[in-house]
Design an enzyme around this catalytic site. Structure first.
Site, PDB file in Angstrom:
ATOM      1  N   GLY A  87       0.829  -1.203   0.000  1.00  0.00           N
ATOM      2  CA  GLY A  87       0.000   0.000   0.000  1.00  0.00           C
ATOM      3  C   GLY A  87       0.859   1.246   0.000  1.00  0.00           C
ATOM      4  N   ALA A 106      -0.274   4.571  -0.699  1.00  0.00           N
ATOM      5  CA  ALA A 106      -0.908   5.878  -0.555  1.00  0.00           C
ATOM      6  C   ALA A 106      -0.033   6.663   0.433  1.00  0.00           C
ATOM      7  CB  ALA A 106      -2.337   5.731  -0.055  1.00  0.00           C
ATOM      8  N   GLY A 159       1.177   4.718   3.594  1.00  0.00           N
ATOM      9  CA  GLY A 159       2.092   3.638   3.268  1.00  0.00           C
ATOM     10  C   GLY A 159       3.459   4.141   2.832  1.00  0.00           C
ATOM     11  N   ASN A 214       2.503  -2.057  -4.428  1.00  0.00           N
ATOM     12  CA  ASN A 214       1.189  -1.439  -4.553  1.00  0.00           C
ATOM     13  C   ASN A 214       0.457  -2.076  -5.724  1.00  0.00           C
ATOM     14  OD1 ASN A 214      -0.391   1.061  -3.417  1.00  0.00           O
ATOM     15  ND2 ASN A 214      -0.736   1.079  -5.626  1.00  0.00           N
ATOM     16  N   SER A 271      -1.710   5.798  14.745  1.00  0.00           N
ATOM     17  CA  SER A 271      -2.249   7.155  14.857  1.00  0.00           C
ATOM     18  C   SER A 271      -1.152   8.195  14.730  1.00  0.00           C
ATOM     19  CB  SER A 271      -2.966   7.348  16.194  1.00  0.00           C
ATOM     20  OG  SER A 271      -3.448   8.682  16.283  1.00  0.00           O
ATOM     21  N   GLY A 272      -1.517   9.293  14.084  1.00  0.00           N
ATOM     22  CA  GLY A 272      -0.585  10.397  13.909  1.00  0.00           C
ATOM     23  C   GLY A 272      -0.708  11.041  12.549  1.00  0.00           C
ATOM     24  N   GLY A 273      -1.581  10.460  11.704  1.00  0.00           N
ATOM     25  CA  GLY A 273      -1.753  11.014  10.374  1.00  0.00           C
ATOM     26  C   GLY A 273      -0.511  10.830   9.528  1.00  0.00           C
ATOM     27  N   LYS A 328      -7.579   1.464  19.088  1.00  0.00           N
ATOM     28  CA  LYS A 328      -7.476   2.544  18.094  1.00  0.00           C
ATOM     29  C   LYS A 328      -8.848   3.169  17.841  1.00  0.00           C
ATOM     30  CE  LYS A 328      -5.661   5.137  14.834  1.00  0.00           C
ATOM     31  NZ  LYS A 328      -6.686   5.478  13.879  1.00  0.00           N
ATOM     32  N   HIS A 381      -9.462   5.476  20.655  1.00  0.00           N
ATOM     33  CA  HIS A 381      -8.632   6.664  20.419  1.00  0.00           C
ATOM     34  C   HIS A 381      -9.340   7.625  19.478  1.00  0.00           C
ATOM     35  CE1 HIS A 381      -5.925   8.898  17.739  1.00  0.00           C
ATOM     36  NE2 HIS A 381      -5.061   8.963  18.736  1.00  0.00           N
ATOM     37  N   ASN A 382      -9.873   7.096  18.380  1.00  0.00           N
ATOM     38  CA  ASN A 382     -10.536   7.959  17.401  1.00  0.00           C
ATOM     39  C   ASN A 382     -11.811   8.577  17.955  1.00  0.00           C
ATOM     40  OD1 ASN A 382      -8.479   7.048  15.796  1.00  0.00           O
ATOM     41  ND2 ASN A 382      -9.768   6.503  14.072  1.00  0.00           N
ATOM     42  N   TYR A 436     -12.611  12.558  18.159  1.00  0.00           N
ATOM     43  CA  TYR A 436     -13.847  13.234  17.742  1.00  0.00           C
ATOM     44  C   TYR A 436     -14.328  14.159  18.851  1.00  0.00           C
ATOM     45  CZ  TYR A 436     -15.210  10.678  13.448  1.00  0.00           C
ATOM     46  OH  TYR A 436     -15.298  10.185  12.161  1.00  0.00           O
ATOM     47  N   ARG A 468     -21.209  16.287  14.174  1.00  0.00           N
ATOM     48  CA  ARG A 468     -20.714  16.260  12.795  1.00  0.00           C
ATOM     49  C   ARG A 468     -21.849  15.952  11.819  1.00  0.00           C
ATOM     50  NH1 ARG A 468     -14.575  13.962  12.090  1.00  0.00           N
ATOM     51  NH2 ARG A 468     -13.717  14.762  14.053  1.00  0.00           N
TER      52      ARG A 468
END
Length: 468
Positions: free
Chosen positions: A10, A12, A15, A33, A129-131, A183, A186-187, A191, A288
């Site tokens: 992957g 993107a 990745g 990929n 996590s961390g973008g 996770k 965490h998300n 939010y 949201r």
């Protein structure tokens, strides 16, 4: 060609950045990929001169790796993961390790682990996590599943992860789908945190009349105290960015209709399944959703009326009231998340370690915050702590914040500003601290119309009354 230490599937943004991160820590990488062009573009640009080699089929990828093979998937959750696993299986051998670093449903992760266990393959469902920035420089990693498999990749994961005070923000979470469950929580907290900050912003802007410059200064100031966190930090940065087209603050040009990928919704659904109250996280999801009905809200704004926006008190002191309300609500939000993980750990026999979870969230991830130091200390001091609200240090913070918290909510509601996050956090606190909640009336009503029975304070057993 020398065999590589790990493969990444992957390419993107996540990745790509994970691959570059791994290589920067001294590990050799092979990448694959599904779209050949993406592999070639990555190799010919960002990976040039690095210990990263391309593979143009899954068979080639597997054959490029040292045994036992270690493969990290960074692909879209759902059927793509299953399709990739099925395509990989013919080439994998007993003892190989397969990691899913996407946002998979923990129940899917558990099914996949059981399937691969039959083939002797170690499967790890890992929250990341961390973008994009965290993936490149050091994310928070939440691996669960095969403990033996984790031991085989522990050195790589610790190298890739963010580091706080010499400790990697990575730890083995638990068996099965524990990593992906944590996770999801965490998300959910993410939010909630974003919604609470948004409500504070609305109050400061609409009640106190702060402009973008004032907001930048205020959030920068808050980020130096107990509210210090990644989300407060980037909020301050957002308010100082001007739109190059209009010259106005960019925040004022952005349509207020929030998107979501569904991970917050998953958290709420999991809480409903387990019967755990997480109202602040739930309200953040609903906020949201209602924001997405922008056209209807614009139409309603010309029809429905509310109170005028005004503030007659001391602006400086009220700003600090808002800060304290945000701080207290944030504690309640985290308390709800850890409450949910406690119940999941009991239900699924995961033996989650809340102190360790708080520790690895201190760096790399989106919800990293100074508060997590206090949360880690709370669970290390009292491992059997039922709820974070009962920790002596956090309890004192909540007690000190109560007057400002209630004053802020009163002013917001008098001004017609929606504050579902802040209000639900206070209601959660008030509900948890009260011995009586009026549920005796609900039980009487249920027994009245459906003969659902009730229990008594003064007698053991189950009772039913003929009410009519």
């Amino acid at each position: 060609m020398e065999k590589k230490e790990i493969g990444v599937i992957g390419l993107a943004v996540m990745g790509e950045n994970i691959s570059l991160n791994i290589e920067s820590r001294g590990f050799s990488v092979a990448v694959y990929n599904l779209e050949k062009e993406m592999t070639e573009d990555f190799i010919n640009s960002k990976a040039q001169g690095k210990s990263i080699v391309p593979a143009y089929s899954l068979e080639e990828l597997v054959n490029t790796l040292k045994r036992p093979r270690k493969i990290w998937m960074m692909i879209k959750a759902g059927s793509p993961v299953d399709q990739t696993i099925d395509a990989l299986l013919p080439y994998l051998d007993k003892g190989d390790v397969l990691i899913d670093g996407g946002n998979s449903d923990f129940r899917d992760t558990e099914k996949r682990e059981m399937k691969l266990e039959k083939h002797g393959i170690h499967y790890i469902g890992m929250g990341v996590s961390g973008g994009a920035k965290g993936a490149l420089n050091g994310p928070s990693l939440m691996p669960g599943g095969s403990r033996e498999g984790y031991k085989l990749v522990e050195q790589i994961l610790n190298g890739v992860a963010a580091n706080v005070n010499g400790e990697p923000c990575c730890t083995y979470i638990g068996p099965g789908g524990a990593g992906h469950f944590v996770k999801a929580v965490h998300n959910g907290i993410e939010y909630s945190d974003m919604q609470l900050i948004t409500e504070a912003y609305m109050i400061l802007e609409q009640v106190l009349g702060m402009d973008a410059s004032d907001l930048h200064k205020t959030f920068s100031e808050w980020n130096k105290g107990d509210l210090e966190s990644y989300l407060i930090e980037i909020t301050a940065e957002i308010f100082k960015k001007n739109d190059p087209d209009t010259g106005k603050p960019l925040i004022d040009m952005i349509l207020d209709a929030a998107g979501q990928k569904g991970t917050g919704k998953w958290t709420v659904q999991l809480a409903l399944d387990l019967g755990v109250p997480i109202p602040t996280i739930a309200e953040a999801v609903f906020a949201r959703i209602i924001s997405s009905f922008k056209e209807e809200r614009v139409k309603a704004s010309s029809i429905l009326t509310g109170p005028p926006l005004q503030h007659n008190g001391n602006s400086k002191s009220f700003k600090y009231d808002v800060r304290d309300a945000l701080s207290a609500s944030k504690i309640c939000s985290y308390a709800q998340g850890f409450f949910l993980m406690r119940e999941a750990s009991r239900e699924y026999e995961w033996d989650l370690n809340p102190a360790e979870i708080a520790r690895i969230w201190r760096g790399g991830c989106i919800i990293r915050a100074r508060l997590l130091d206090k949360i880690q200390h709370a669970f290390k001091s009292l491992p059997d702590l039922d709820n974070l609200l009962l920790d002596p240090q956090l309890r004192k913070s909540l007690e000190n914040s109560q007057p400002a918290w209630r004053k802020t909510l009163t002013k917001a509601m008098e001004s017609g500003i929606p504050v579902p996050g802040l209000a639900s956090a206070l209601s959660f606190f008030d509900s948890y601290r009260r011995e009586q909640l009026g549920a005796n009336l609900i039980q009487a009503q249920r027994d009245f119309f459906g003969a659902h029975t009730y229990q008594r304070k003064d007698k053991d057993g189950v009772f039913h009354t003929e009410w009519e």
